[in-house]
Scaffold this active site. Structure first.
Site, PDB file in Angstrom:
ATOM      1  N   ASP A  68       0.813  -1.302  -0.173  1.00  0.00           N
ATOM      2  CA  ASP A  68       0.139  -0.175  -0.031  1.00  0.00           C
ATOM      3  C   ASP A  68       0.950   1.291  -0.158  1.00  0.00           C
ATOM      4  OD1 ASP A  68       0.820  -0.399   2.591  1.00  0.00           O
ATOM      5  OD2 ASP A  68      -1.109  -0.885   3.487  1.00  0.00           O
ATOM      6  N   ASN A 137      -7.015  -2.358  14.144  1.00  0.00           N
ATOM      7  CA  ASN A 137      -8.779  -2.760  13.606  1.00  0.00           C
ATOM      8  C   ASN A 137      -8.555  -3.764  12.932  1.00  0.00           C
ATOM      9  OD1 ASN A 137      -7.605  -1.709  11.417  1.00  0.00           O
ATOM     10  ND2 ASN A 137      -8.987   0.199  11.127  1.00  0.00           N
ATOM     11  N   GLU A 144      -9.706  -1.665   4.960  1.00  0.00           N
ATOM     12  CA  GLU A 144     -10.375  -1.299   6.339  1.00  0.00           C
ATOM     13  C   GLU A 144     -11.484  -2.415   6.464  1.00  0.00           C
ATOM     14  OE1 GLU A 144      -8.561   0.283   8.271  1.00  0.00           O
ATOM     15  OE2 GLU A 144      -7.959   2.331   7.409  1.00  0.00           O
TER      16      GLU A 144
HETATM   17  C1  GLP Z   1      -0.117   0.300   8.361  1.00  0.00           C
HETATM   18  C2  GLP Z   1      -0.010  -0.488   7.043  1.00  0.00           C
HETATM   19  C3  GLP Z   1      -0.345  -1.965   7.322  1.00  0.00           C
HETATM   20  C4  GLP Z   1       0.184  -2.338   8.567  1.00  0.00           C
HETATM   21  C5  GLP Z   1      -0.377  -1.798   9.874  1.00  0.00           C
HETATM   22  C6  GLP Z   1       0.194  -2.233  11.069  1.00  0.00           C
HETATM   23  O1  GLP Z   1      -0.551   1.317   8.286  1.00  0.00           O
HETATM   24  N1  GLP Z   1      -1.056  -0.165   6.159  1.00  0.00           N
HETATM   25  O2  GLP Z   1       0.070  -2.685   6.046  1.00  0.00           O
HETATM   26  O3  GLP Z   1       0.458  -3.977   8.663  1.00  0.00           O
HETATM   27  O4  GLP Z   1      -0.486  -0.577   9.498  1.00  0.00           O
HETATM   28  O5  GLP Z   1       1.426  -1.350  11.335  1.00  0.00           O
HETATM   29  P1  GLP Z   1       2.472  -1.653  12.752  1.00  0.00           P
HETATM   30  O6  GLP Z   1       3.111  -2.811  12.290  1.00  0.00           O
HETATM   31  O7  GLP Z   1       3.048  -0.289  12.732  1.00  0.00           O
HETATM   32  O8  GLP Z   1       1.475  -1.878  14.058  1.00  0.00           O
END
Ligand code: GLP
Length: 246
Positions: A68, A137, A144
């Protein structure tokens, strides 16, 4: 039902995750990886960088697709996923940047960009290993809650919770881009193998719901339960609510 491995330490976590990648590259040097951002994969990327530096493994032929990217922000912005990937991985490994694919959130035609991303993945034969994290979430990439399990790469509106999760990187909630391009859940589920990574107590509840709870669009990561080849790699803290569930 996904296999679950609980790592006893941070070192073990990154070793197990990096072994998954190394083993795949041993069978096929030009494997296609889908890659996540976030805090969770940072130690994995450090371990892959170390192994590459020590010439234990090579990414020279590997093709990558990031999961993403934010829409309408300069790619050189310190909080862009492109900057993240350069900082944590690409600058330290021997990947050919021509083989690195990141969704272009600045494209003048975002729909076309999304379709082209899907086309590029398909043209190379599909994803061999999708490494994914999980949002607080339950989001998978930026799919989402409510996202369809057959969704493809597209532009999405971020939820309040996701905006909040990124606020500090952007110096405040108001600065966080409201939209992102994300690989779809359907796209991710077509990967031949999936490695879900989670670390930290704040992920414990959502990990339990995703892995052991009902398969529901309200928890996008629960879609992984229907995939035949998933490894869920957790630390002890994020695994702490699995016990006693079905
Ligand atoms: C991000 C990404 C996800 C990621 C998630 C968790 O915003 N879009 O691909 O897995 O949030 O992030 P973290 O590893 O910092 O908890």
């Amino acid at each position: 039902m996904p296999s679950i491995t609980v790592a006893a330490s941070d070192d073990e976590f990154s070793t197990i995750a990096a072994d998954q990648v190394q083993r795949l590259l041993r069978t096929r040097m030009d494997s296609i990886l889908a890659l996540p951002t976030g805090n969770t994969p940072v130690p994995l990327y450090a371990e892959l960088s170390r192994r590459c530096l020590n010439e234990e493994m090579s990414f020279a032929e590997v093709r990558t697709f990031n999961l993403d990217e934010f829409v309408a922000m300069p790619s050189e912005h310190p909080a862009s996923f492109e900057t993240y990937m350069m900082t944590h991985l690409f600058a330290h490994i021997d990947v050919d940047m021509a083989n690195v694919h990141m969704p272009d959130g600045n494209s003048s035609n975002l729909e076309q960009e999304c379709r082209a991303y899907e086309r590029d993945i398909a043209a190379l034969g599909g994803i061999d290993l999708a490494i994914v994290g999980i949002g607080g979430n339950g989001h998978l990439a930026f799919n989402e809650p409510g996202a369809a399990f057959d969704s493809r790469t597209r532009v999405v509106d971020l939820t309040a919770e996701s905006l909040e999760a990124h606020a500090s990187e952007f110096g405040g909630l108001a600065q966080v881009p409201r939209r992102a391009i994300t690989m779809g859940i359907g796209t991710i589920l077509e990967a031949r193998r999936i490695l879900l990574l989670a670390r930290g107590r704040e992920k414990a509840e959502i990990v339990a719901r995703a892995v052991r709870g009902p398969i529901t669009r309200e928890v996008p990561a629960s879609a992984l339960q229907s995939h035949p080849n998933v490894l869920v790699l957790l630390d002890r803290a994020s695994a702490s609510q699995l016990h006693g569930m079905r």
